[in-house]
Design a protein around this motif. Structure first.
Motif, PDB file in Angstrom:
ATOM      1  N   PRO A 206       0.610  -1.149   0.166  1.00 29.08           N
ATOM      2  CA  PRO A 206       0.203  -0.235  -0.004  1.00 29.08           C
ATOM      3  C   PRO A 206       0.597   1.127  -0.321  1.00 29.08           C
ATOM      4  O   PRO A 206       0.635   1.884   0.059  1.00 29.08           O
ATOM      5  CB  PRO A 206      -0.759  -0.583   1.637  1.00 29.08           C
ATOM      6  N   SER A 207       1.932   1.015   0.097  1.00 29.85           N
ATOM      7  CA  SER A 207       2.826   2.436  -0.379  1.00 29.85           C
ATOM      8  C   SER A 207       3.147   3.220  -1.436  1.00 29.85           C
ATOM      9  O   SER A 207       3.563   3.994  -1.258  1.00 29.85           O
ATOM     10  CB  SER A 207       4.498   1.803   0.862  1.00 29.85           C
ATOM     11  N   GLU A 208       3.038   1.473  -2.332  1.00 34.06           N
ATOM     12  CA  GLU A 208       3.299   2.403  -3.343  1.00 34.06           C
ATOM     13  C   GLU A 208       1.594   2.750  -4.638  1.00 34.06           C
ATOM     14  O   GLU A 208       1.224   1.498  -4.264  1.00 34.06           O
ATOM     15  CB  GLU A 208       4.620   1.988  -4.082  1.00 34.06           C
ATOM     16  N   LEU A 209       1.592   3.300  -5.154  1.00 34.65           N
ATOM     17  CA  LEU A 209       0.353   3.390  -6.051  1.00 34.65           C
ATOM     18  C   LEU A 209       0.838   2.397  -7.062  1.00 34.65           C
ATOM     19  O   LEU A 209       1.458   3.668  -8.481  1.00 34.65           O
ATOM     20  CB  LEU A 209      -0.883   4.576  -5.536  1.00 34.65           C
ATOM     21  N   PHE A 210      -0.141   1.629  -8.022  1.00 34.82           N
ATOM     22  CA  PHE A 210       0.184   1.167  -9.246  1.00 34.82           C
ATOM     23  C   PHE A 210      -0.413   2.331 -10.181  1.00 34.82           C
ATOM     24  O   PHE A 210      -0.034   2.556 -11.159  1.00 34.82           O
ATOM     25  CB  PHE A 210       0.181  -0.037  -9.354  1.00 34.82           C
ATOM     26  N   ALA A 211      -1.683   2.226 -10.207  1.00 32.52           N
ATOM     27  CA  ALA A 211      -2.602   2.421 -10.864  1.00 32.52           C
ATOM     28  C   ALA A 211      -3.802   3.120 -10.210  1.00 32.52           C
ATOM     29  O   ALA A 211      -4.694   1.749  -9.461  1.00 32.52           O
ATOM     30  CB  ALA A 211      -2.553   1.186 -12.193  1.00 32.52           C
ATOM     31  N   ILE A 212      -4.666   3.346 -11.163  1.00 33.78           N
ATOM     32  CA  ILE A 212      -6.586   3.727 -10.422  1.00 33.78           C
ATOM     33  C   ILE A 212      -7.079   2.921 -12.148  1.00 33.78           C
ATOM     34  O   ILE A 212      -7.123   3.095 -12.677  1.00 33.78           O
ATOM     35  CB  ILE A 212      -6.906   4.576 -10.238  1.00 33.78           C
ATOM     36  N   ASP A 233     -18.214   9.827 -11.078  1.00 36.90           N
ATOM     37  CA  ASP A 233     -19.170   9.453 -11.088  1.00 36.90           C
ATOM     38  C   ASP A 233     -19.234   7.849 -11.414  1.00 36.90           C
ATOM     39  O   ASP A 233     -20.234   7.558 -11.889  1.00 36.90           O
ATOM     40  CB  ASP A 233     -20.389  10.295 -11.744  1.00 36.90           C
ATOM     41  N   GLN A 234     -18.204   7.144 -11.276  1.00 36.23           N
ATOM     42  CA  GLN A 234     -18.235   5.398 -11.161  1.00 36.23           C
ATOM     43  C   GLN A 234     -17.039   5.135 -10.037  1.00 36.23           C
ATOM     44  O   GLN A 234     -16.163   6.305 -10.024  1.00 36.23           O
ATOM     45  CB  GLN A 234     -18.004   5.934 -12.191  1.00 36.23           C
ATOM     46  N   LEU A 235     -17.416   4.383 -10.003  1.00 38.31           N
ATOM     47  CA  LEU A 235     -16.413   4.053  -8.793  1.00 38.31           C
ATOM     48  C   LEU A 235     -15.058   2.950  -9.871  1.00 38.31           C
ATOM     49  O   LEU A 235     -15.378   2.522 -10.305  1.00 38.31           O
ATOM     50  CB  LEU A 235     -17.055   2.328  -8.252  1.00 38.31           C
ATOM     51  N   MET A 236     -13.956   3.837  -8.612  1.00 42.27           N
ATOM     52  CA  MET A 236     -12.709   3.680  -9.487  1.00 42.27           C
ATOM     53  C   MET A 236     -11.845   3.026  -8.342  1.00 42.27           C
ATOM     54  O   MET A 236     -12.269   3.251  -7.071  1.00 42.27           O
ATOM     55  CB  MET A 236     -11.974   4.911  -9.694  1.00 42.27           C
ATOM     56  N   VAL A 237     -11.043   1.636  -8.519  1.00 38.89           N
ATOM     57  CA  VAL A 237     -10.462   0.998  -7.679  1.00 38.89           C
ATOM     58  C   VAL A 237      -8.855   1.186  -7.384  1.00 38.89           C
ATOM     59  O   VAL A 237      -7.996   1.590  -8.870  1.00 38.89           O
ATOM     60  CB  VAL A 237     -10.418  -0.095  -8.243  1.00 38.89           C
ATOM     61  N   LYS A 238      -8.056   1.651  -6.297  1.00 40.43           N
ATOM     62  CA  LYS A 238      -7.022   1.312  -6.338  1.00 40.43           C
ATOM     63  C   LYS A 238      -5.801   0.230  -6.690  1.00 40.43           C
ATOM     64  O   LYS A 238      -6.490  -0.503  -5.763  1.00 40.43           O
ATOM     65  CB  LYS A 238      -6.184   2.492  -4.938  1.00 40.43           C
TER      66      LYS A 238
END
Length: 463
Positions: A206-212, A233-238
């Motif tokens: 979780p310390s590094e964000l790869f994409a959304i 206006d739509q669900l986005m996931v990390k």
């Protein structure tokens, strides 16, 4: 092909005899017709030479390799492409090209004698290699002869020779064997941390964000990116980052320069073993390091392999390591090799046999062994440069006849890593090198039963 020079000498002698006969006829009979014929025949070679100079400029020769990859013991084709733009008929064309393995300074030579027709025509030759290697082919010269065989002109000329094409190279790939099980074992004694993350795959850090990305059924709710979801206006996931694991090392030691066919087989077996292990790790998605000692520079080559493209790049680099000389630097070394190849007499024939030992099934090559002896092995060079790194698994594959010093050094340098010693050149015992009861394994394999040996290695490592 050596008879071409003799044939030209005979043609010149025949022409001189004919010229002398015409001169006798002219002196004896004093007819105007005989004088015209004599002086015409006297000037004819000059006209023939001038015509040959112009015709030679309209002939172009190049080498082509339809396939740049080949398999061991499988024939591949080399094409000699001849382009003739002359409208008048041309005499014979003698083509000479040379080829070698880039790990060797010794060239082999092949010749072709043809009568060029107008237009473009290709002539094919079949080659094969008993060992995996990178072979290069270089067009050395193309000599054009006149119709009577009195003169010849070399193509390309002296100025054009500097602009001659680069060597055509073909890579003879080693045979890769499928492993039923992954050779990597989980190591609870080593904790490897990495500050680098994969650019191609996501992970759970979780310390590094790869994409959304957009939400998919089954995604965890705690990974929803609420700010981005509200804005779009739509669900986005990390998706989190995947730390790059450089804890698996494949180290190849090809030993000293090969002196005979048996040593070439051992080096080939080491190459196939290391690349087979690397292919299996690549298929499993296991990031690993592939290292070996470069034969020409004596330095350590190390590449990171994390995907199939990186694997083939590493395989190509391994096959091209130890390059001896370069055709791009000029034809001086190739010219020397050509003169050595064309030597006559028993001494010349003996030297030709030894120079071609890389491609022959028998014979010995006169090569000096590198200095340093057993202390010059790949393990000593590698750990002197990367002494502080920590690994979970180390695979050391060697063709050394006496790998005792390298094995003992690896036992001291491995720290807590699982160590697998795979030996081809010399057969050691666990007691001889002081192998511990756990954490290290020794495998003595034979090049003649490599597939069965690798299957045994993978099975024992899995169990």
């Amino acid at each position: 092909m050596e008879s071409v020079g003799i044939a030209m000498l005979i043609n010149k002698l025949a022409y001189m005899i004919m010229l002398f006969f015409l001169w006798l006829v002219m002196e004896m009979y004093l007819f105007r017709f005989t004088a015209v014929v004599f002086y015409a025949m006297l000037a004819f070679p000059l006209l023939l030479w001038l015509l040959l100079q112009m015709q030679a400029r309209q002939i172009r020769v190049r080498l082509e390799l339809p396939e740049r990859l080949a398999e061991k013991n499988r024939p591949f084709r080399l094409q000699v492409c001849v382009n003739n733009d002359n409208r008048l008929p041309v005499g014979r064309l003698k083509i000479r090209f040379m080829y070698r393995s880039i790990q060797s300074e010794k060239w082999k030579q092949k010749k072709l004698m043809i009568v060029p027709v107008r237009g473009e025509r290709r002539y094919s030759f079949e080659f094969s290699s008993e060992y995996s290697a990178c072979l290069e082919f270089v067009l050395q010269s193309a000599r054009v002869f006149d119709l009577l065989g009195l003169f010849s002109v070399r193509r390309p000329g002296r100025r054009e020779r500097k602009l001659q094409q680069e060597a055509a190279e073909v890579v003879v790939m080693p045979r890769l064997y499928e492993l039923d099980a992954s050779p990597v074992r989980a190591n609870p004694y080593v904790l490897v941390e990495s500050d680098e993350y994969s650019a191609a795959a996501c992970g759970d850090d979780p310390s590094e964000l790869f994409a959304i990305r957009e939400y998919r059924e089954g995604d965890r709710l705690n990974r929803i990116h609420w700010k981005t979801s509200a804005r779009t206006d739509q669900l986005m996931v990390k998706e989190f980052g995947l730390p790059v694991d450089r804890s698996v090392l494949l180290l190849a030691d090809f030993g000293n320069e090969a002196q005979n066919r048996d040593e070439l087989c051992l080096r080939d077996a080491v190459r196939e073993t290391v690349l087979s292990l690397s292919m299996r790790l690549t298929e499993d998605g296991q990031f690993h390091l592939l290292a070996w000692r470069d034969g020409s520079s004596g330095k350590t080559e190390r590449l990171e392999v994390g995907g199939i493209e990186e694997f083939y790049e590493a395989a190509g680099r391994m096959l091209q390591s130890g390059r001896r000389g370069s055709c791009a630097r000029g034809k001086e070394s190739m010219g020397k090799a050509s003169r050595k190849t064309l030597r006559t007499g028993s001494r010349g024939r003996k030297e030709r046999r030894t120079q071609n030992a890389l491609f022959e099934k028998d014979g010995r090559a006169k090569k000096s062994r590198p200095e340093g002896g057993s202390g010059d092995h790949a393990a000593a060079l590698y750990f002197s440069e990367y002494a502080r790194e920590q690994y979970t698994n180390i695979f050391y594959v060697t063709a050394e006849k006496n790998p005792l010093a390298a094995a003992q050094l690896l036992l001291e340098s491995r720290k807590s890593a699982w160590l697998s010693l795979i030996c081809f050149g010399g057969h050691l015992s666990a007691g001889e090198i002081g192998l511990p009861p756990a954490g290290a394994k020794l495998y003595n394999l034979s090049p003649d039963a490599l597939q069965q040996g690798l299957a045994r290695v993978a099975y024992q490592l899995e169990t």
